[in-house]
Design a protein around this motif. Structure first.
Motif, mmCIF file in Angstrom:
data_model
loop_
_atom_site.group_PDB
_atom_site.id
_atom_site.type_symbol
_atom_site.label_atom_id
_atom_site.label_comp_id
_atom_site.label_asym_id
_atom_site.label_seq_id
_atom_site.Cartn_x
_atom_site.Cartn_y
_atom_site.Cartn_z
ATOM 1 N N SER A 215 0.842 -1.197 0.000
ATOM 2 C CA SER A 215 0.000 0.000 0.000
ATOM 3 C C SER A 215 0.874 1.243 0.000
ATOM 4 N N TRP A 216 0.279 2.336 -0.425
ATOM 5 C CA TRP A 216 0.989 3.607 -0.394
ATOM 6 C C TRP A 216 0.056 4.688 0.105
ATOM 7 N N ILE A 217 0.636 5.781 0.538
ATOM 8 C CA ILE A 217 -0.103 6.869 1.163
ATOM 9 C C ILE A 217 -0.994 7.559 0.127
ATOM 10 N N ASN A 218 -2.164 7.979 0.550
ATOM 11 C CA ASN A 218 -3.146 8.573 -0.349
ATOM 12 C C ASN A 218 -3.039 10.091 -0.458
ATOM 13 N N GLU A 219 -2.007 10.678 0.055
ATOM 14 C CA GLU A 219 -1.869 12.133 0.001
ATOM 15 C C GLU A 219 -1.154 12.564 -1.268
ATOM 16 N N ASP A 220 -1.336 13.833 -1.593
ATOM 17 C CA ASP A 220 -0.677 14.420 -2.748
ATOM 18 C C ASP A 220 0.843 14.390 -2.531
ATOM 19 N N PRO A 221 1.606 13.903 -3.494
ATOM 20 C CA PRO A 221 3.062 13.842 -3.344
ATOM 21 C C PRO A 221 3.697 15.214 -3.059
ATOM 22 N N ALA A 222 3.107 16.274 -3.585
ATOM 23 C CA ALA A 222 3.644 17.613 -3.321
ATOM 24 C C ALA A 222 3.515 17.973 -1.841
ATOM 25 N N VAL A 223 2.418 17.567 -1.223
ATOM 26 C CA VAL A 223 2.209 17.830 0.199
ATOM 27 C C VAL A 223 3.221 17.044 1.027
ATOM 28 N N ILE A 224 3.444 15.798 0.650
ATOM 29 C CA ILE A 224 4.423 14.957 1.351
ATOM 30 C C ILE A 224 5.822 15.531 1.214
ATOM 31 N N PHE A 225 6.168 15.960 0.006
ATOM 32 C CA PHE A 225 7.504 16.512 -0.219
ATOM 33 C C PHE A 225 7.693 17.819 0.555
ATOM 34 N N GLU A 226 6.672 18.665 0.575
ATOM 35 C CA GLU A 226 6.769 19.920 1.333
ATOM 36 C C GLU A 226 6.926 19.631 2.827
ATOM 37 N N PHE A 227 6.173 18.654 3.325
ATOM 38 C CA PHE A 227 6.288 18.279 4.729
ATOM 39 C C PHE A 227 7.674 17.724 5.027
ATOM 40 N N TYR A 228 8.190 16.914 4.121
ATOM 41 C CA TYR A 228 9.541 16.371 4.272
ATOM 42 C C TYR A 228 10.561 17.502 4.403
ATOM 43 N N GLN A 229 10.468 18.495 3.530
ATOM 44 C CA GLN A 229 11.417 19.613 3.584
ATOM 45 C C GLN A 229 11.261 20.412 4.869
ATOM 46 N N SER A 230 10.031 20.645 5.290
ATOM 47 C CA SER A 230 9.831 21.463 6.481
ATOM 48 C C SER A 230 10.257 20.730 7.750
ATOM 49 N N ILE A 231 9.984 19.430 7.842
ATOM 50 C CA ILE A 231 10.401 18.692 9.045
ATOM 51 C C ILE A 231 11.919 18.544 9.070
ATOM 52 N N ARG A 232 12.504 18.441 7.909
ATOM 53 C CA ARG A 232 13.964 18.394 7.802
ATOM 54 C C ARG A 232 14.574 19.703 8.339
ATOM 55 N N SER A 233 13.958 20.816 7.993
ATOM 56 C CA SER A 233 14.426 22.110 8.501
ATOM 57 C C SER A 233 14.196 22.235 9.999
ATOM 58 N N LEU A 234 13.078 21.679 10.498
ATOM 59 C CA LEU A 234 12.815 21.718 11.932
ATOM 60 C C LEU A 234 13.884 20.942 12.692
ATOM 61 N N ILE A 235 14.297 19.807 12.175
ATOM 62 C CA ILE A 235 15.340 19.015 12.826
ATOM 63 C C ILE A 235 16.651 19.805 12.850
ATOM 64 N N ARG A 236 16.966 20.490 11.765
ATOM 65 C CA ARG A 236 18.162 21.332 11.723
ATOM 66 C C ARG A 236 18.053 22.499 12.705
ATOM 67 N N ALA A 237 16.862 23.041 12.845
ATOM 68 C CA ALA A 237 16.647 24.125 13.812
ATOM 69 C C ALA A 237 16.923 23.626 15.225
ATOM 70 N N GLY A 238 16.453 22.428 15.531
ATOM 71 C CA GLY A 238 16.723 21.839 16.843
ATOM 72 C C GLY A 238 18.205 21.629 17.071
ATOM 73 N N TYR A 239 18.907 21.236 16.013
ATOM 74 C CA TYR A 239 20.351 21.060 16.109
ATOM 75 C C TYR A 239 21.033 22.393 16.418
ATOM 76 N N LEU A 240 20.600 23.450 15.746
ATOM 77 C CA LEU A 240 21.178 24.772 15.993
ATOM 78 C C LEU A 240 20.887 25.268 17.403
ATOM 79 N N ILE A 241 19.678 25.067 17.864
ATOM 80 C CA ILE A 241 19.318 25.498 19.223
ATOM 81 C C ILE A 241 20.091 24.705 20.255
ATOM 82 N N MET A 242 20.265 23.411 20.003
ATOM 83 C CA MET A 242 21.019 22.570 20.925
ATOM 84 C C MET A 242 22.468 23.065 21.030
#
Length: 179
Positions: free
Chosen positions: A52-79
């Motif tokens: 099975s695969w996710i039923n969401e728009d691939p653009a939404v998934i890709f945007e979320f991937y980029q934003s969560i990736r940036s959030l993880i980097r933000a946490g690294y910077l704050i740490m």
């Protein structure tokens, strides 16, 4: 010796002075905490299902991937800045519903979440985890992820909670400082 600057691919998100907090604020301007957790959970669930695969728009998934990736980097910077975001509360005053996946210690000092996460995994490993769950959730594949993806997932959910908590405390501090 020449100082090596870490490239975090976030130069377009924030100015250099307040990288981490601005990245977190930007993330939560476009993504709500509960929706982000649910989307991450759905991606994780579909990544480990074979047919099975996710039923969401691939653009939404890709945007979320980029934003969560940036959030993880933000946490690294704050740490790295080692700024304190602690709160003084009695153990009996903290509701288990408020804690989520965080322990009481992590709730009092959300930076512990980022320290534990980056002690266990590097930025590259978190990138590998995120790209892996995006890849495996977007299609039907015979193979499953070859690494344990549960622990990076738990760390990522905890980082979402901790980042939200840090921003909440920042807002509360601004209100108290104004009064």
């Amino acid at each position: 010796m020449k100082k090596i600057k870490t490239d975090l691919d976030t130069w377009f998100w924030a100015d250099k002075k307040h990288y981490g907090l601005q990245l977190m604020e930007t993330f939560f301007q476009f993504n709500e905490l509960d929706v982000s957790k649910e989307r991450l959970s759905n991606m994780m669930n579909y990544a480990v299902k074979r047919n099975s695969w996710i039923n969401e728009d691939p653009a939404v998934i890709f945007e979320f991937y980029q934003s969560i990736r940036s959030l993880i980097r933000a946490g690294y910077l704050i740490m790295l800045k080692k700024r304190k975001w602690t709160i003084d509360t009695q153990p009996e005053k903290i509701s288990p519903w408020v804690l989520g996946l965080l322990s009481e210690k992590e709730y009092r000092n959300p930076l512990l979440v980022f320290k534990k996460a980056f002690r266990a995994y590097t930025l590259k490993e978190f990138d590998y985890f995120l790209s892996g769950i995006v890849y495996f959730s977007m299609g039907v594949y015979e193979n499953l992820p070859e690494r344990n993806i549960v622990m990076p997932y738990i760390h990522t959910v905890k980082m979402l909670d901790a980042a939200h908590l840090i921003l909440q405390r920042k807002r509360e501090k601004k209100i108290v400082d104004k009064n």
